[in-house]
Design a protein around this motif. Structure first.
Motif, PDB file in Angstrom:
ATOM      1  N   VAL A   1       0.830  -1.202   0.000  1.00  0.00           N
ATOM      2  CA  VAL A   1       0.000   0.000   0.000  1.00  0.00           C
ATOM      3  C   VAL A   1       0.867   1.256   0.000  1.00  0.00           C
ATOM      4  CG1 VAL A   1      -1.637   1.359   1.365  1.00  0.00           C
ATOM      5  CG2 VAL A   1      -1.998  -1.106   1.078  1.00  0.00           C
ATOM      6  N   ILE A   2       1.899   1.264   0.845  1.00  0.00           N
ATOM      7  CA  ILE A   2       2.773   2.430   0.945  1.00  0.00           C
ATOM      8  C   ILE A   2       3.467   2.712  -0.385  1.00  0.00           C
ATOM      9  CG2 ILE A   2       4.909   3.292   1.992  1.00  0.00           C
ATOM     10  CD1 ILE A   2       4.048   1.892   4.583  1.00  0.00           C
ATOM     11  N   THR A   3       4.053   1.667  -0.989  1.00  0.00           N
ATOM     12  CA  THR A   3       4.790   1.868  -2.240  1.00  0.00           C
ATOM     13  C   THR A   3       3.870   2.225  -3.403  1.00  0.00           C
ATOM     14  OG1 THR A   3       4.759  -0.546  -2.532  1.00  0.00           O
ATOM     15  CG2 THR A   3       6.760   0.424  -1.633  1.00  0.00           C
ATOM     16  N   LEU A   4       2.674   1.650  -3.431  1.00  0.00           N
ATOM     17  CA  LEU A   4       1.757   1.936  -4.535  1.00  0.00           C
ATOM     18  C   LEU A   4       1.144   3.330  -4.420  1.00  0.00           C
ATOM     19  CD1 LEU A   4      -0.090  -1.500  -4.938  1.00  0.00           C
ATOM     20  CD2 LEU A   4       1.535  -0.466  -6.523  1.00  0.00           C
ATOM     21  N   ILE A   5       0.729   3.709  -3.204  1.00  0.00           N
ATOM     22  CA  ILE A   5       0.047   4.992  -3.019  1.00  0.00           C
ATOM     23  C   ILE A   5       1.030   6.160  -3.022  1.00  0.00           C
ATOM     24  CG2 ILE A   5      -1.285   6.389  -1.399  1.00  0.00           C
ATOM     25  CD1 ILE A   5      -2.813   3.900  -0.613  1.00  0.00           C
ATOM     26  N   PHE A   6       2.098   6.010  -2.216  1.00  0.00           N
ATOM     27  CA  PHE A   6       3.035   7.119  -2.101  1.00  0.00           C
ATOM     28  C   PHE A   6       4.114   7.082  -3.175  1.00  0.00           C
ATOM     29  CE2 PHE A   6       1.285   6.599   2.180  1.00  0.00           C
ATOM     30  CZ  PHE A   6       0.872   7.899   2.438  1.00  0.00           C
TER      31      PHE A   6
ATOM     32  N   ILE B   1      11.625   4.810  -2.294  1.00  0.00           N
ATOM     33  CA  ILE B   1      10.295   4.199  -2.163  1.00  0.00           C
ATOM     34  C   ILE B   1      10.411   2.833  -1.503  1.00  0.00           C
ATOM     35  CG2 ILE B   1       8.270   3.375  -3.435  1.00  0.00           C
ATOM     36  CD1 ILE B   1       9.056   5.361  -5.674  1.00  0.00           C
ATOM     37  N   ILE B   2      11.404   2.048  -1.934  1.00  0.00           N
ATOM     38  CA  ILE B   2      11.607   0.717  -1.360  1.00  0.00           C
ATOM     39  C   ILE B   2      11.986   0.820   0.108  1.00  0.00           C
ATOM     40  CG2 ILE B   2      13.031  -1.372  -1.480  1.00  0.00           C
ATOM     41  CD1 ILE B   2      13.325  -0.907  -4.476  1.00  0.00           C
ATOM     42  N   ILE B   3      12.884   1.734   0.432  1.00  0.00           N
ATOM     43  CA  ILE B   3      13.342   1.881   1.818  1.00  0.00           C
ATOM     44  C   ILE B   3      12.189   2.272   2.731  1.00  0.00           C
ATOM     45  CG2 ILE B   3      14.820   3.265   3.333  1.00  0.00           C
ATOM     46  CD1 ILE B   3      16.844   3.340   0.998  1.00  0.00           C
ATOM     47  N   LEU B   4      11.361   3.221   2.285  1.00  0.00           N
ATOM     48  CA  LEU B   4      10.196   3.607   3.088  1.00  0.00           C
ATOM     49  C   LEU B   4       9.232   2.429   3.245  1.00  0.00           C
ATOM     50  CD1 LEU B   4       9.413   7.182   1.704  1.00  0.00           C
ATOM     51  CD2 LEU B   4      10.439   6.588   3.906  1.00  0.00           C
ATOM     52  N   GLY B   5       9.067   1.657   2.167  1.00  0.00           N
ATOM     53  CA  GLY B   5       8.186   0.503   2.210  1.00  0.00           C
ATOM     54  C   GLY B   5       8.677  -0.592   3.124  1.00  0.00           C
ATOM     55  N   ILE B   6       9.976  -0.607   3.411  1.00  0.00           N
ATOM     56  CA  ILE B   6      10.544  -1.590   4.336  1.00  0.00           C
ATOM     57  C   ILE B   6      10.479  -1.086   5.776  1.00  0.00           C
ATOM     58  CG2 ILE B   6      12.667  -2.755   5.051  1.00  0.00           C
ATOM     59  CD1 ILE B   6      13.511  -2.841   2.123  1.00  0.00           C
ATOM     60  N   ILE B   7      10.920   0.140   5.985  1.00  0.00           N
ATOM     61  CA  ILE B   7      11.097   0.646   7.346  1.00  0.00           C
ATOM     62  C   ILE B   7       9.766   0.879   8.057  1.00  0.00           C
ATOM     63  CG2 ILE B   7      11.902   2.632   8.688  1.00  0.00           C
ATOM     64  CD1 ILE B   7      14.260   2.833   6.805  1.00  0.00           C
ATOM     65  N   ALA B   8       8.796   1.513   7.384  1.00  0.00           N
ATOM     66  CA  ALA B   8       7.535   1.874   8.043  1.00  0.00           C
ATOM     67  C   ALA B   8       6.776   0.646   8.582  1.00  0.00           C
ATOM     68  CB  ALA B   8       6.656   2.678   7.093  1.00  0.00           C
ATOM     69  N   PRO B   9       6.514  -0.397   7.779  1.00  0.00           N
ATOM     70  CA  PRO B   9       5.812  -1.569   8.316  1.00  0.00           C
ATOM     71  C   PRO B   9       6.606  -2.297   9.400  1.00  0.00           C
ATOM     72  CG  PRO B   9       5.732  -1.561   5.921  1.00  0.00           C
ATOM     73  CD  PRO B   9       6.734  -0.535   6.326  1.00  0.00           C
TER      74      PRO B   9
ATOM     75  N   GLY C   1       5.648  -3.707  -4.911  1.00  0.00           N
ATOM     76  CA  GLY C   1       5.003  -2.416  -5.117  1.00  0.00           C
ATOM     77  C   GLY C   1       5.828  -1.509  -6.014  1.00  0.00           C
ATOM     78  N   PHE C   2       7.141  -1.516  -5.818  1.00  0.00           N
ATOM     79  CA  PHE C   2       8.011  -0.698  -6.656  1.00  0.00           C
ATOM     80  C   PHE C   2       8.023  -1.210  -8.089  1.00  0.00           C
ATOM     81  CE2 PHE C   2      12.253   0.369  -8.371  1.00  0.00           C
ATOM     82  CZ  PHE C   2      12.203   1.754  -8.249  1.00  0.00           C
ATOM     83  N   LEU C   3       7.862  -2.530  -8.250  1.00  0.00           N
ATOM     84  CA  LEU C   3       7.852  -3.124  -9.587  1.00  0.00           C
ATOM     85  C   LEU C   3       6.687  -2.595 -10.425  1.00  0.00           C
ATOM     86  CD1 LEU C   3       9.380  -5.223 -11.287  1.00  0.00           C
ATOM     87  CD2 LEU C   3       7.821  -6.966 -10.408  1.00  0.00           C
ATOM     88  N   TRP C   4       5.621  -2.148  -9.764  1.00  0.00           N
ATOM     89  CA  TRP C   4       4.486  -1.552 -10.462  1.00  0.00           C
ATOM     90  C   TRP C   4       4.939  -0.373 -11.324  1.00  0.00           C
ATOM     91  CZ3 TRP C   4      -0.708  -2.921 -10.595  1.00  0.00           C
ATOM     92  CH2 TRP C   4      -1.591  -1.961 -11.111  1.00  0.00           C
ATOM     93  N   TYR C   5       5.900   0.376 -10.810  1.00  0.00           N
ATOM     94  CA  TYR C   5       6.402   1.554 -11.521  1.00  0.00           C
ATOM     95  C   TYR C   5       7.720   1.284 -12.253  1.00  0.00           C
ATOM     96  CZ  TYR C   5       3.029   3.787  -8.437  1.00  0.00           C
ATOM     97  OH  TYR C   5       1.873   4.128  -7.764  1.00  0.00           O
ATOM     98  N   ASN C   6       8.405   0.211 -11.873  1.00  0.00           N
ATOM     99  CA  ASN C   6       9.726  -0.064 -12.426  1.00  0.00           C
ATOM    100  C   ASN C   6       9.708  -1.084 -13.563  1.00  0.00           C
ATOM    101  OD1 ASN C   6      12.651  -1.830 -11.595  1.00  0.00           O
ATOM    102  ND2 ASN C   6      12.695   0.303 -12.254  1.00  0.00           N
ATOM    103  N   SER C   7       8.552  -1.761 -13.761  1.00  0.00           N
ATOM    104  CA  SER C   7       8.466  -2.722 -14.858  1.00  0.00           C
ATOM    105  C   SER C   7       8.465  -1.975 -16.195  1.00  0.00           C
ATOM    106  CB  SER C   7       7.207  -3.583 -14.729  1.00  0.00           C
ATOM    107  OG  SER C   7       6.044  -2.774 -14.721  1.00  0.00           O
TER     108      SER C   7
END
Length: 425
Positions: A38-43, A81-89, A311-317
């Motif tokens: 959710v974090i990586t997709l939304i933010f 984006i990946i780092i935030l998606g790891i640290i926050a949860p 989530g990052f792959l959504w934008y990186n593919s």
């Protein structure tokens, strides 16, 4: 954080519906994965716009590869984006006081900072060239010096190795066949399937040897008996080598859209299974592998990493809307290596990190052979059309989406084979 909050509220006499679920690692790991997604997709989209607006896009060298010019202007440093998606949860759902959690959080920030500074310096060099009205040509010396990045990786290796060797909370349990001394506090008794078993607590620098019965190896066995008290030096050197190699392997792999991201997510699934199995007493006993107390909490961090990558792959593919840059690739490689060491599966790295290994070796082979032939004949020759290996296949006319998909398939096979080693020995 939520785990402790609900435990405190329970002590105060408050009990919320569903709060008991937070006691289960499997539930918190699943929640971490979903929250990271959710974090990586939304933010992620907002961060991409911000990166593009404030820092500008990537400058792509003209390497004669199909579609490379279309990538010009794509924002980089998406590893944030990946780092935030790891640290926050992880902060929200894991027991942060656990040694493995805070160690991995430090590793994430450590390598993320090094990668961020490197990416930022490259983008600043481009802006300065634009302000001076000079045509900017991307160069290797625009970012951090290579020795500085290696120095940062070595520093992390020293930290990880020292904590795992000296910290009193880092220990493993192995089955004890002798008659225990009641006064020996390192012996723990558990009833498994109605049978009383004894387990000895150990801090020896041990790793798992795949495919071998009685599959444990003590690093101190490399040293003569007279100097085994200094086995910590050997152990830390091994950790430094592994972290540096895997981190650079991931960095080199990040050359086409989605390759490093998807590969890291698949490797994360493998490491998550290892961490959950070794951190669960019943699973560890059934699989006859070492039990590592408190390791199960690491599953939450790994689940967050998998969710962040997906989530990052959504934008990186392909076609990528953002590149992870060194901010993401150095971080992912470093944390993958650190987790593998923590779960005592570092000897399996050449298998489940097979794509990283092949990419790294292809560059080493190309450079070494070119220098050798140039010294011998005066004309440098190449083994591959271009290195790393994914560029070789691009030169042969393969579309990058096909290359990425096939490398993912190879990673899936490597991961499944690595998981099978839990029973194949």
């Amino acid at each position: 954080m939520l785990y402790h909050l609900f435990e405190w509220l329970k002590e105060q006499g408050f009990k919320f519906p569903g709060s008991e679920l937070f006691r289960f690692i499997s539930f918190r790991a699943l929640l971490a994965l979903l929250l990271s997604l959710v974090i990586t997709l939304i933010f992620g989209k907002r961060l991409i716009r911000m990166l593009s607006r404030r820092l500008g896009g990537e400058t792509v060298r003209d390497l004669g590869l199909a579609g490379e010019q279309q990538k010009k202007g794509t924002p980089t440093m998406g590893g944030i984006i990946i780092i935030l998606g790891i640290i926050a949860p992880t902060l929200l759902l894991a027991r942060v006081e656990t040694v493995y959690i805070w160690l991995m959080l430090i590793a994430t920030v450590w390598l993320g900072t090094i990668g961020f500074v490197d990416d930022y310096l490259k983008l600043r060099a481009k802006k300065i060239a634009q302000q001076q009205g000079v045509a900017y040509v991307k160069g290797d010396k625009d970012g951090l010096a290579g020795w500085f990045k290696v120095f940062g990786q070595v520093g992390l290796g020293i930290l990880v190795g020292s904590v795992l060797y000296f910290n009193s909370d880092v220990k493993i349990w192995r089955e004890y066949s002798g008659k225990p001394n009641p006064s020996d506090t390192s012996i723990h008794t558990r009833v498994v399937d109605g049978i009383e078993k004894n387990f000895v607590e150990s801090k020896d620098p041990i790793t798992t040897i795949p495919f071998v019965k009685g599959h444990e190896f003590n690093y101190s066995a490399f040293l003569p008996a007279a100097v085994r008290e200094y086995s910590w030096i050997l152990y830390i050197l091994v950790v430094i080598f592994i972290i540096t190699a895997v981190s650079n392997g991931a960095n080199i792999t990040d050359g086409i859209d989605g390759l490093a991201t998807g590969t890291s997510a698949l490797i994360g699934v493998c490491l998550g299974i290892f961490a959950y199995a070794s951190g669960n007493f019943l699973f560890a006993d059934y699989l006859n592998i070492m039990y590592i107390p408190n390791l199960g909490e690491l599953s939450i961090y790994i689940a967050a990493m998998i969710g962040a990558c997906v989530g990052f792959l959504w934008y990186n593919s392909y076609p990528a809307q953002v590149f992870m840059g060194d901010t993401g690739s150095l971080t992912l490689g470093g944390v993958i290596a650190s987790i593998a060491i923590i779960v005592h599966k570092e000897l399996l790295i050449p298998i489940f990190c097979g794509v990283f290994l092949v990419e790294l070796v292809s560059v080493m082979m190309q450079v070494s052979y070119f220098k050798y032939t140039k010294k011998k004949t005066g004309v440098g020759k190449r083994i591959f059309l271009m290195s790393p290996l994914h560029h070789h296949y691009q030169k042969k006319g393969y579309h990058e989406s096909k290359i990425v998909t096939r490398f993912w398939i190879l990673t899936i096979l490597c991961v499944l084979f690595s998981i099978a080693t839990l029973k194949i020995r």
